[in-house]
Scaffold this motif. Structure first.
Motif, PDB file in Angstrom:
ATOM      1  N   MET A 109       0.827  -1.207   0.000  1.00 45.41           N
ATOM      2  CA  MET A 109       0.000   0.000   0.000  1.00 45.41           C
ATOM      3  C   MET A 109       0.860   1.254   0.000  1.00 45.41           C
ATOM      4  SD  MET A 109      -3.371  -0.542   2.365  1.00 45.41           S
ATOM      5  CE  MET A 109      -2.435  -1.038   3.802  1.00 45.41           C
ATOM      6  N   LEU A 149      -8.159  -5.429   0.220  1.00 44.19           N
ATOM      7  CA  LEU A 149      -7.095  -6.283   0.724  1.00 44.19           C
ATOM      8  C   LEU A 149      -7.680  -7.594   1.224  1.00 44.19           C
ATOM      9  CD1 LEU A 149      -6.127  -3.250   0.944  1.00 44.19           C
ATOM     10  CD2 LEU A 149      -4.686  -3.982   2.829  1.00 44.19           C
ATOM     11  N   HIS A 205      -0.415  -3.115  -6.173  1.00 45.88           N
ATOM     12  CA  HIS A 205      -1.516  -4.054  -6.006  1.00 45.88           C
ATOM     13  C   HIS A 205      -1.046  -5.400  -6.548  1.00 45.88           C
ATOM     14  CE1 HIS A 205      -2.486  -4.252 -10.321  1.00 45.88           C
ATOM     15  NE2 HIS A 205      -2.234  -2.944 -10.341  1.00 45.88           N
ATOM     16  N   THR A 206      -1.899  -6.415  -6.462  1.00 44.82           N
ATOM     17  CA  THR A 206      -1.519  -7.747  -6.954  1.00 44.82           C
ATOM     18  C   THR A 206      -2.547  -8.225  -7.977  1.00 44.82           C
ATOM     19  OG1 THR A 206      -2.691  -8.931  -5.195  1.00 44.82           O
ATOM     20  CG2 THR A 206      -0.419  -8.285  -4.747  1.00 44.82           C
ATOM     21  N   ARG A 258      -8.520   0.345  -2.499  1.00 43.68           N
ATOM     22  CA  ARG A 258      -7.878  -0.966  -2.527  1.00 43.68           C
ATOM     23  C   ARG A 258      -8.678  -1.942  -1.675  1.00 43.68           C
ATOM     24  NH1 ARG A 258      -3.772   2.212  -4.000  1.00 43.68           N
ATOM     25  NH2 ARG A 258      -2.013   1.322  -5.145  1.00 43.68           N
ATOM     26  N   MET A 283      -4.285  -8.118  -3.119  1.00 47.28           N
ATOM     27  CA  MET A 283      -4.865  -6.783  -3.052  1.00 47.28           C
ATOM     28  C   MET A 283      -5.223  -6.317  -4.456  1.00 47.28           C
ATOM     29  SD  MET A 283      -3.248  -3.291  -1.399  1.00 47.28           S
ATOM     30  CE  MET A 283      -1.640  -3.624  -2.117  1.00 47.28           C
ATOM     31  N   GLN A 330      -6.889  -3.086  -6.869  1.00 46.43           N
ATOM     32  CA  GLN A 330      -6.955  -1.633  -6.896  1.00 46.43           C
ATOM     33  C   GLN A 330      -8.062  -1.181  -7.832  1.00 46.43           C
ATOM     34  OE1 GLN A 330      -3.411   0.256  -8.333  1.00 46.43           O
ATOM     35  NE2 GLN A 330      -4.112   2.324  -7.910  1.00 46.43           N
TER      36      GLN A 330
END
Length: 469
Positions: A195, A396, A200-201, A394, A403, A405
């Motif tokens: 963050m 999570l 992000h993932t 985001r 995570m 976005q």
């Protein structure tokens, strides 16, 4: 008369001393270091007038009642109280001092004068204007770690949070081998790291489960080294997970938002127990047993240095928050063993729960991501931002270290998220040149309404780093 009135007003209001510099007094009761509720509110309101606090200085004072020694101790207690309050609210004091009764600003013969002298002066400088979301993330971005690499030697580097890198000799394509390569890096091993680094993932709208990310840049004499490495660099991410299908991802070029794409390489799950059980390996050149403990290698190196021998030695040098091991390895592949030793030492100091490493070979610099596609059913969730301003949102999912976005530039963002997992929503907005933060936890709800709290970027950074995930 006009000059005197102006001077009195300045003393009463605590005027701005420069465009981005302010001062504020925190006043105390007699023989007390407790901060009243009104004094706390006044200080925090003054600090909130600036978006960024670049420097913060506090100076503590007393009236003339009591001995010099007692007043010096009382001033120190007042300083500690103010510094503790500032730390609780996310501010870092850059300079401080306790002066006792030495520097009065009013007459100690009157009660009103004594009240003014029982004070802590807070001076702070920063930026008044908050323009973009990038300004907020620039404030939250962790500092680069810096490590000096000898390009003529194999190097094992252990970074601040426990990422281990094996960099073979002559990996960097440079003509000058006399000066060290400055390797700069940032680690993102958990969701709070990601963050604050504005990450992000997500991969093409699908949430990834992350095993860790590191961002790398290399410089020689101040000039950035571009292009891929000449040899494979092995990255080891510490973990307590057990997934064995982690892949290497890189950030896709182009576009306004980051997107992770698989590189075709994979990361191997290496249990530390497996490595610890492999220490019966013998040196091929010396037929001596491998040192079981890390510092045994250092002691052996000191004994061998300066002697004619086919054996090798290891040097250690500290750089910032990590350390570097320069090693000339033997013929067989010892990388995993040495990395396990280094990682074990680091994790013991960090008191982190680590049972394994994700190990993978890469040649690219910049972002290196260790991720997987989790096998978790998902369903849509709409996030209602309830703000008349664009929001950075985001979602999570701590159980899979993932995570997603989104933003609400053209309506409220919708995420595809697990329907049976704990989810924490974090959103930042800018409205009327002020920054706001919303944090809300949910699991089964498919529509989330966010409520925002006005905070400075410094306070947002502190609150996010303290988030329990």
């Amino acid at each position: 008369m006009k000059f005197l009135l102006s001077l009195l007003l300045s003393a009463a209001v605590i005027a701005v001393t420069a465009q981005n510099s302010q001062s504020h007094y925190v006043l105390f009761d007699s023989d007390s270091h407790e901060i009243s509720a009104s004094a706390e509110a006044g200080l925090l309101d003054a600090l909130s007038q600036l978006a960024y606090i670049r420097s913060l200085r506090i100076e503590a004072h007393t009236d003339a009642d009591g001995s010099d020694a007692y007043n010096e101790a009382l001033a120190q207690r007042r300083l500690n109280s103010v510094e503790s309050l500032l730390a609780d609210k996310g501010y870092t004091v850059t300079q401080k001092g306790a002066h006792g009764e030495d520097s009065p600003i009013a007459d100690n013969e009157t009660e009103d004068g004594k009240q003014q002298n029982r004070r802590v002066l807070v001076r702070f400088e920063g930026d008044r204007e908050l323009l973009t979301m990038e300004d907020i993330y620039e404030e939250m971005m962790p500092n680069m770690q810096s490590h000096c690499i000898d390009n003529t030697k194999d190097t094992v580097l252990v970074a601040k949070s426990g990422t281990v890198m094996f960099i073979p000799a002559y990996s960097f394509k440079v003509d000058n081998h006399d000066d060290c390569i400055e390797l700069r890096l940032r680690e993102a091993l958990d969701l709070t790291d990601m963050m604050t680094m504005n990450m992000h993932t997500g991969s093409d709208g699908t949430m990834l489960e992350s095993g860790g990310t590191v961002y790398l840049e290399a410089y020689l004499n101040g000039e950035r080294i571009s292009g891929e490495l000449e040899k494979d660099m092995t990255i080891y991410f510490p973990t307590n997970r057990t997934e064995d299908d982690m892949l290497a991802f890189s950030s896709e070029e182009g576009g306004d938002e980051m997107n992770w794409v698989p590189t075709g390489e994979s990361f191997e799950l290496i249990p530390l127990k497996y490595i610890n059980d492999s220490f019966n390996v013998e040196f091929k050149k010396t037929n001596r047993m491998h040192c079981r403990l890390f510092f045994c290698k250092i002691r052996r190196a000191l004994r061998l240095r300066g002697k004619e021998s086919n054996s090798t030695y290891i040097e250690t040098r500290s750089y910032g928050d990590g350390y570097v091991l320069d090693s000339a390895f033997y013929d067989y592949d010892q990388k995993k063993i040495d990395a396990a030793y280094a990682l074990g030492e680091r994790m013991a100091k960090l008191n982190r729960d680590v049972s394994a490493m994700y190990a993978g070979n890469v040649r690219n610099m910049q972002f290196i991501n260790c991720d997987r596609f989790p096998e978790t059913p998902v369903s849509p969730v709409e996030v209602i931002c309830a703000a008349d301003a664009p929001a950075n949102v985001r979602a999570l999912v701590p159980s899979v270290n993932g995570m997603m976005q989104g933003n609400n530039m053209f309506g409220n963002p919708t995420f595809l998220l697990p329907s049976d997992r704990r989810i924490v929503y974090v959103s930042i907005i800018i409205q009327d040149n002020e920054s706001y933060l919303a944090i809300q936890e949910a699991s089964e709800e498919r529509e989330i309404n966010l409520n925002y709290e006005k905070l400075t970027p410094t306070q947002i950074k502190y609150k996010l780093k303290g988030l329990k995930l």
